[in-house]
Design a protein around this motif. Structure first.
Motif, PDB file in Angstrom:
ATOM      1  N   ARG A 165      -8.456   7.612  -3.748  1.00 10.54           N
ATOM      2  CA  ARG A 165      -9.220   6.472  -3.240  1.00 10.54           C
ATOM      3  C   ARG A 165      -8.274   5.359  -2.772  1.00 10.54           C
ATOM      4  O   ARG A 165      -7.097   5.344  -3.114  1.00 10.54           O
ATOM      5  CB  ARG A 165     -10.185   5.968  -4.304  1.00 10.54           C
ATOM      6  CG  ARG A 165     -11.208   7.016  -4.724  1.00 10.54           C
ATOM      7  CD  ARG A 165     -12.258   6.457  -5.642  1.00 10.54           C
ATOM      8  NE  ARG A 165     -13.143   5.523  -4.940  1.00 10.54           N
ATOM      9  CZ  ARG A 165     -14.109   4.824  -5.546  1.00 10.54           C
ATOM     10  NH1 ARG A 165     -14.289   4.948  -6.858  1.00 10.54           N
ATOM     11  NH2 ARG A 165     -14.870   4.004  -4.843  1.00 10.54           N
ATOM     12  N   ARG A 166      -8.833   4.411  -2.001  1.00 14.08           N
ATOM     13  CA  ARG A 166      -8.034   3.345  -1.413  1.00 14.08           C
ATOM     14  C   ARG A 166      -8.758   2.020  -1.548  1.00 14.08           C
ATOM     15  O   ARG A 166      -9.990   1.954  -1.402  1.00 14.08           O
ATOM     16  CB  ARG A 166      -7.813   3.645   0.074  1.00 14.08           C
ATOM     17  CG  ARG A 166      -6.862   2.718   0.787  1.00 14.08           C
ATOM     18  CD  ARG A 166      -6.991   2.890   2.292  1.00 14.08           C
ATOM     19  NE  ARG A 166      -8.095   2.097   2.820  1.00 14.08           N
ATOM     20  CZ  ARG A 166      -8.610   2.248   4.028  1.00 14.08           C
ATOM     21  NH1 ARG A 166      -8.140   3.193   4.826  1.00 14.08           N
ATOM     22  NH2 ARG A 166      -9.603   1.487   4.453  1.00 14.08           N
ATOM     23  N   TYR A 167      -7.990   0.980  -1.857  1.00  8.18           N
ATOM     24  CA  TYR A 167      -8.530  -0.377  -1.801  1.00  8.18           C
ATOM     25  C   TYR A 167      -8.366  -0.914  -0.387  1.00  8.18           C
ATOM     26  O   TYR A 167      -7.334  -0.700   0.256  1.00  8.18           O
ATOM     27  CB  TYR A 167      -7.784  -1.299  -2.761  1.00  8.18           C
ATOM     28  CG  TYR A 167      -8.015  -1.010  -4.224  1.00  8.18           C
ATOM     29  CD1 TYR A 167      -9.244  -1.280  -4.816  1.00  8.18           C
ATOM     30  CD2 TYR A 167      -6.993  -0.488  -5.022  1.00  8.18           C
ATOM     31  CE1 TYR A 167      -9.450  -1.019  -6.172  1.00  8.18           C
ATOM     32  CE2 TYR A 167      -7.196  -0.228  -6.366  1.00  8.18           C
ATOM     33  CZ  TYR A 167      -8.425  -0.498  -6.941  1.00  8.18           C
ATOM     34  OH  TYR A 167      -8.627  -0.248  -8.264  1.00  8.18           O
ATOM     35  N   VAL A 203      -0.528   0.530   4.940  1.00  2.13           N
ATOM     36  CA  VAL A 203      -0.960   0.630   3.551  1.00  2.13           C
ATOM     37  C   VAL A 203       0.261   0.511   2.642  1.00  2.13           C
ATOM     38  O   VAL A 203       1.398   0.556   3.099  1.00  2.13           O
ATOM     39  CB  VAL A 203      -1.676   1.979   3.265  1.00  2.13           C
ATOM     40  CG1 VAL A 203      -2.963   2.091   4.053  1.00  2.13           C
ATOM     41  CG2 VAL A 203      -0.765   3.166   3.563  1.00  2.13           C
ATOM     42  N   LEU A 222      -3.857   4.091  -2.975  1.00  2.00           N
ATOM     43  CA  LEU A 222      -3.388   3.285  -1.848  1.00  2.00           C
ATOM     44  C   LEU A 222      -4.138   1.964  -1.780  1.00  2.00           C
ATOM     45  O   LEU A 222      -5.279   1.855  -2.256  1.00  2.00           O
ATOM     46  CB  LEU A 222      -3.599   4.023  -0.511  1.00  2.00           C
ATOM     47  CG  LEU A 222      -2.773   5.273  -0.234  1.00  2.00           C
ATOM     48  CD1 LEU A 222      -3.254   5.926   1.062  1.00  2.00           C
ATOM     49  CD2 LEU A 222      -1.288   4.956  -0.139  1.00  2.00           C
ATOM     50  N   LYS A 223      -3.474   0.981  -1.159  1.00  2.00           N
ATOM     51  CA  LYS A 223      -4.138  -0.274  -0.818  1.00  2.00           C
ATOM     52  C   LYS A 223      -3.809  -0.599   0.628  1.00  2.00           C
ATOM     53  O   LYS A 223      -2.642  -0.550   1.026  1.00  2.00           O
ATOM     54  CB  LYS A 223      -3.687  -1.426  -1.711  1.00  2.00           C
ATOM     55  CG  LYS A 223      -4.351  -2.743  -1.331  1.00  2.00           C
ATOM     56  CD  LYS A 223      -3.881  -3.903  -2.190  1.00  2.00           C
ATOM     57  CE  LYS A 223      -4.544  -5.199  -1.732  1.00  2.00           C
ATOM     58  NZ  LYS A 223      -4.072  -6.358  -2.525  1.00  2.00           N
ATOM     59  N   ARG A 224      -4.821  -0.932   1.403  1.00  2.00           N
ATOM     60  CA  ARG A 224      -4.583  -1.286   2.795  1.00  2.00           C
ATOM     61  C   ARG A 224      -4.049  -2.714   2.873  1.00  2.00           C
ATOM     62  O   ARG A 224      -4.488  -3.603   2.128  1.00  2.00           O
ATOM     63  CB  ARG A 224      -5.863  -1.163   3.614  1.00  2.00           C
ATOM     64  CG  ARG A 224      -5.596  -1.158   5.103  1.00  2.00           C
ATOM     65  CD  ARG A 224      -6.780  -0.723   5.894  1.00  2.00           C
ATOM     66  NE  ARG A 224      -6.377  -0.273   7.222  1.00  2.00           N
ATOM     67  CZ  ARG A 224      -7.230   0.127   8.145  1.00  2.00           C
ATOM     68  NH1 ARG A 224      -8.505   0.173   7.885  1.00  2.00           N
ATOM     69  NH2 ARG A 224      -6.802   0.515   9.323  1.00  2.00           N
ATOM     70  N   MET A 273       0.170   9.408   5.751  1.00  2.00           N
ATOM     71  CA  MET A 273      -0.392   8.058   5.745  1.00  2.00           C
ATOM     72  C   MET A 273       0.038   7.254   6.961  1.00  2.00           C
ATOM     73  O   MET A 273       1.080   7.517   7.570  1.00  2.00           O
ATOM     74  CB  MET A 273      -0.014   7.319   4.467  1.00  2.00           C
ATOM     75  CG  MET A 273       1.466   7.038   4.294  1.00  2.00           C
ATOM     76  SD  MET A 273       1.813   6.394   2.636  1.00  2.00           S
ATOM     77  CE  MET A 273       1.428   7.819   1.604  1.00  2.00           C
ATOM     78  N   PHE A 307      -7.436   5.634  -7.655  1.00  2.79           N
ATOM     79  CA  PHE A 307      -6.943   4.818  -6.550  1.00  2.79           C
ATOM     80  C   PHE A 307      -5.436   5.017  -6.399  1.00  2.79           C
ATOM     81  O   PHE A 307      -4.690   4.918  -7.373  1.00  2.79           O
ATOM     82  CB  PHE A 307      -7.265   3.344  -6.786  1.00  2.79           C
ATOM     83  CG  PHE A 307      -8.718   3.021  -6.602  1.00  2.79           C
ATOM     84  CD1 PHE A 307      -9.199   2.637  -5.360  1.00  2.79           C
ATOM     85  CD2 PHE A 307      -9.607   3.124  -7.661  1.00  2.79           C
ATOM     86  CE1 PHE A 307     -10.542   2.348  -5.173  1.00  2.79           C
ATOM     87  CE2 PHE A 307     -10.954   2.836  -7.486  1.00  2.79           C
ATOM     88  CZ  PHE A 307     -11.424   2.445  -6.240  1.00  2.79           C
ATOM     89  N   GLU A 314      -5.055   8.845   6.301  1.00  2.00           N
ATOM     90  CA  GLU A 314      -4.611   7.694   5.536  1.00  2.00           C
ATOM     91  C   GLU A 314      -4.684   8.075   4.061  1.00  2.00           C
ATOM     92  O   GLU A 314      -5.468   7.530   3.284  1.00  2.00           O
ATOM     93  CB  GLU A 314      -5.457   6.456   5.828  1.00  2.00           C
ATOM     94  CG  GLU A 314      -4.771   5.154   5.406  1.00  2.00           C
ATOM     95  CD  GLU A 314      -5.396   3.934   6.049  1.00  2.00           C
ATOM     96  OE1 GLU A 314      -6.471   3.526   5.583  1.00  2.00           O
ATOM     97  OE2 GLU A 314      -4.819   3.407   7.015  1.00  2.00           O
ATOM     98  N   GLY A 315      -3.866   9.071   3.702  1.00  6.11           N
ATOM     99  CA  GLY A 315      -3.783   9.454   2.298  1.00  6.11           C
ATOM    100  C   GLY A 315      -4.012  10.908   1.973  1.00  6.11           C
ATOM    101  O   GLY A 315      -4.012  11.277   0.790  1.00  6.11           O
ATOM    102  N   HIS A 317      -7.695  13.922  -1.574  1.00  6.17           N
ATOM    103  CA  HIS A 317      -7.715  12.540  -1.113  1.00  6.17           C
ATOM    104  C   HIS A 317      -7.935  11.638  -2.321  1.00  6.17           C
ATOM    105  O   HIS A 317      -8.927  11.808  -3.044  1.00  6.17           O
ATOM    106  CB  HIS A 317      -8.845  12.295  -0.104  1.00  6.17           C
ATOM    107  CG  HIS A 317      -8.721  13.086   1.155  1.00  6.17           C
ATOM    108  ND1 HIS A 317      -9.024  14.432   1.231  1.00  6.17           N
ATOM    109  CD2 HIS A 317      -8.322  12.723   2.391  1.00  6.17           C
ATOM    110  CE1 HIS A 317      -8.819  14.852   2.467  1.00  6.17           C
ATOM    111  NE2 HIS A 317      -8.392  13.843   3.192  1.00  6.17           N
TER     112      HIS A 317
END
Length: 326
Positions: A126-128, A103, A216-218, A99, A214, A170-171, A124
């Protein structure tokens, strides 16, 4: 006692100490603790080294130590992930979670990904986005055009996961056996296209999936516009140069695999340039951004003429400590 899994989290950072501090705190608060957090600092010029040192000191004696890998120069995201993945394999991690530094991980992320790891080896979540909206990266790598494409509609309307053939660092959650076969991330990319190609290489040996969980969160806000089927964020001249230059590396990897199609790839390069021009005109409104695109295209032509170019080698012949123990 908090359970621990044989997971190494690889974080590449450069001059984002406040985001990094939040990320490291979220990784230390996982419901299932990773065994290592590896931080590759790309020669940050601010107080990032102090943030890493403080976090490492606080983690001493804990179930998740921080392994600091400061670099003498900025080797880009691609170089940083190459160094970090190499260290994770050396330590003997079974799983690697890759990552960026902007995030934060949701509290049960490692646990969720490990559950999926019972079925798949390259995953992978999901990401917010920073605005709280779901982010959906382009998961279909067209071998004819040589570009990742968006997927229309809701892919999770009747499925809990989809099979894809592109990657995102990124994840990306990847098993060490996949890394051993694909090799280390290619540092020659510096930034951009490295993760898409790595996911594509992985998809040639194992199913690569995007799961409807979900994780991760950016944290970092970016200017963006909506094109309906996808969003475009603002960029930088450095990124624009490598977006075009690294088309040569994508072409080289495709050629090695026997899937390179000159006409289709040229069309994909034109589409890539058009997308970057759209960023410049619609988001950044600065004509100077065209110059790095031209320079990158010229550099790509030189790379394509290199006769001794080779892909990254496999690591499958090397045994990690954990593989020797099995």
């Amino acid at each position: 006692m908090q359970p621990t899994a044989n997971v190494a989290i690889v974080v590449v950072t450069y001059n984002r100490p406040d985001f990094l501090r939040q990320l490291l705190a979220s990784l230390q608060a996982q419901s299932v603790a990773p065994r290592w957090i590896i931080v590759v600092d790309n020669a940050s010029s601010d107080h990032t080294p102090e943030v890493v040192a403080a976090a490492a000191a606080a983690a001493e004696g804990s179930r998740t130590p921080i392994v600091s890998l400061p670099q003498p120069a900025n080797i880009g995201g691609a170089g940083g992930f190459s160094v970090g993945v190499s260290k994770a394999v050396e330590l003997g991690a079974d799983w690697l979670w890759l990552m960026d530094d902007d995030v934060e991980a949701l509290p049960s992320a490692v646990e969720v990904l490990l559950n999926w790891g019972e079925r798949f080896k390259c995953i992978h979540g999901r990401r917010y986005d920073a605005n709280g909206q779901p982010f959906f990266f382009q998961p279909v790598f067209s071998e004819w055009l040589g570009v990742p494409l968006p997927r229309l509609g809701d892919p999770f309307a009747d499925a809990d996961h989809i099979t894809i053939n592109a990657g995102c660092f990124e994840g990306m959650f990847v098993h060490r056996t996949v890394v051993e076969q694909v090799g280390l991330p290619d540092p020659r990319f510096f930034i951009t296209w490295d993760d898409a190609v790595y996911g594509w290489l992985a998809s040639r040996i194992t199913p690569v999936v995007l799961v409807n969980d979900f994780v991760l969160k950016r944290l970092r806000q970016q200017r963006q516009i909506s094109l309906g089927i996808r969003h475009l964020n603002d960029s930088s001249d450095l990124s624009r140069f490598h977006v075009m230059r690294n088309r040569a590396y994508v072409a080289n990897y495709f050629a090695q695999a026997g899937v390179f199609r000159p006409f289709g790839f040229a069309l994909g390069t034109m589409l890539t340039a058009f997308k970057e021009l759209t960023r410049i005109v619609a988001i950044e409104r600065r004509a100077e951004g065209v110059i790095p695109l031209w320079r990158g295209w010229r550099a790509a032509r030189r790379i394509r003429r290199e006769k001794n170019w080779r892909p990254m080698p496999q690591l499958a012949h090397q045994q990690t400590p954990s593989s020797r123990a099995q």
